[in-house]
Design a protein around this motif. Sequence first.
Motif, short mmCIF file in Angstrom:
data_model
loop_
_atom_site.label_atom_id
_atom_site.label_comp_id
_atom_site.label_asym_id
_atom_site.label_seq_id
_atom_site.Cartn_x
_atom_site.Cartn_y
_atom_site.Cartn_z
N PRO A 151 0.76 -1.40 0.10
CA PRO A 151 0.14 0.03 -0.09
C PRO A 151 0.90 1.24 0.12
N CYS A 152 0.36 2.19 -0.62
CA CYS A 152 1.09 3.82 -0.57
C CYS A 152 0.59 4.41 0.58
N ASN A 153 1.15 3.97 1.75
CA ASN A 153 0.41 4.70 2.82
C ASN A 153 1.27 5.66 3.53
N PHE A 154 1.00 6.52 4.37
CA PHE A 154 1.67 7.48 5.04
C PHE A 154 1.57 7.49 6.56
N GLN A 155 2.25 8.13 7.35
CA GLN A 155 1.93 8.16 9.14
C GLN A 155 2.00 9.37 9.61
N GLN A 156 1.50 9.41 10.71
CA GLN A 156 1.27 10.71 11.43
C GLN A 156 1.31 10.35 12.91
N LYS A 157 2.15 10.77 13.70
CA LYS A 157 2.36 10.47 15.14
C LYS A 157 1.23 11.56 15.90
N TYR A 158 0.60 10.77 16.84
CA TYR A 158 -0.19 11.56 17.86
C TYR A 158 -0.35 11.14 19.25
N HIS A 159 -0.81 12.18 20.31
CA HIS A 159 -1.14 11.61 21.36
C HIS A 159 -2.60 11.22 21.61
N PRO A 160 -2.71 9.89 21.91
CA PRO A 160 -4.24 9.43 22.07
C PRO A 160 -4.80 9.88 23.34
#
Length: 472
Positions: free
Chosen positions: A361-370
Motif C-alpha cells: 500500500p502507498c500509505n503514510f503516517q502521523q504521530k499523535y497523542h491518544p
Amino acid sequence: MPFEPRSVTSDMASRSYGVCVICQRAAGVKMMFRGMSAVAHPQPQADFLKGELHRKHPGVTNLKTLRLPEELQMAAQSIIHGAQVPQLPERVRKVTNFLWSRKRAVEDVTLRQKGVSLEKELWEKAMQKRGDIDEQVLEDRIRKRVFSELRRTTYHWTPLKFDEEMGVVYMAARLAGGYAAVRRALNEIKKRDPSFAPQSLLDFGSGLGTVAWASHSCWGDTFKEMVCVDSSGAMNILAERLLKGDDERAEPHIKQVYFRQFLPVSPKVQFDLVVAAFTLSELPDAKGREEAVITLWRKTSSYLVLVENGTKEGHQMLMEARDTLVKKQEKTVHDPRPASVFAPCSHQMMCPKLAQESVTPCNFQQKYHPLPLPGHNDRQTEKFIYLILSRTEPAKAETEGVEWARLIAPVLRRTRHVHCKMCCPDGQLQHLVVTARKHSRDVYRCARNSDWGDQVPVIQKVEEDVVHSESE
C-alpha cells in the motif's frame, strides 16, 4: 666568553614555535578573507524555496506529534467516564483490530465465478472415480460441497452498527487516530494552497465529527456552514455532545455545524471542501462506493478529500475512486471542470505500486497523542492512505526544470548523501541517492530535512544516482 652551543632540541622547538605562529596568523587572515567573501557574495537561494528555510521548504507537509483540541479531549473524557462501559480496554482493542483487518466484501460476480470453477473441478474428479452412483445424488453432493467451501473460504463482510455504548467504544478507539490522519491530509491543502479559505464543508460519514474539528483547526472561523452526514442517529447525537463539551445547555465550540442522516438531494448544491474519512470501507460493494464517490465529486466545488486505513484494502479502494473520477465520464455533467489529482500522487497516471508483482500500500503516517486511557501509550502512530482531488489544474513549478516527487518511505540519511524512495512526476517509482554535488546544495538539504510523505524537488535525474527502479 667561551662558546656555548645551543641544544638541537631547543633550536628545533623555537623554529617550530615560529612556524606555528606564522601558520596561525596566515590561517587567521585566510579565515577573515573567507568570512568577508561570504558576506560580500552570499550564495543565491534556489527559487523553489520561495524564501523558506530548507527545513521548512514548500514540500514539507508533515506535522509534529498532534494533540486533540483541548475542548474535544475534555469532552471525550467526560463522556467516556460517564458511560462507564464494562471491559472498555478489551473492547477498544477488538474494535481496533477489526477495523484494521477489514476487507472489502466479495462481489457477487466474483463469488459466482469461484463457485462455478470449484463445481467444475469437483465434477472432473467425480467423473474419474465414477461408479454406479446416481447422477442426481452426485449433483446434490457436489452442490453442498461447493456451498460449504465457499462459506469456509469467503470473507464475510459485516457493517458496523452503532448504539450509544458502541459509539463510546469507537470514540475511545478511533477519535485521536482519525483526527490525526484527517488533520495531516488537510494540511496538504493548507500548505500548498494558502489562498484557499473554505466557507462550506460536507463531511460524508461524519461519525464523531472529527473532520469538522480538524477543518476548524486548519481554517478557523472561515466556515459559514458545516454539514455532517451520517446514517447513524446515535453517532450524530454523540458528535453533537462532543461539540458542546458534554453539556447540553452549552453553546457548541464550533458554530454552524448541522447534522443530517442523508446527503443533500440537489446536485447543484456544492461545497468548497468535501471529505469522506474512513467511510468508503463502510459501503458494502464496489457499485455503492463508485456511486458515492461520483455523488461527492458532484458536490465538490474545490477539493475532495478521501481518507482510509493504511492497508492494502484502503489503497485499493482509493485507487478505484481515483480511476472513477479521473478516467470515467459522467452521463450528466453539472460542473464541467475535470478532476485532477492534487495529492499524494505527483502525476495523473496509474499508481505504479499496483503494477508491482507484490503490491504494497502507498500509505503514510502521523504521530499523535491518544486519549489518556488505560492501555494507551503516550504516543502512537496512525498509518493512513489519502487522496485529494481538485477542480483546478495542479500548479506548475515556478522555476523551469523543477519537479516535485513524493517520498513514499522514510529517508535514510548518510554521510554527504541521502537515500530517497520516491514516486516521481513521470509515474515511476525510484530509489534515488541525492547528493549536493549532483543535485545542488539546496536540493540536497531539502531532501535531508524531509521525511516520509513530504515532497522533494528534483532538478534533474542523474542515471548513476538511481539505485533501482521499483516499477521493473
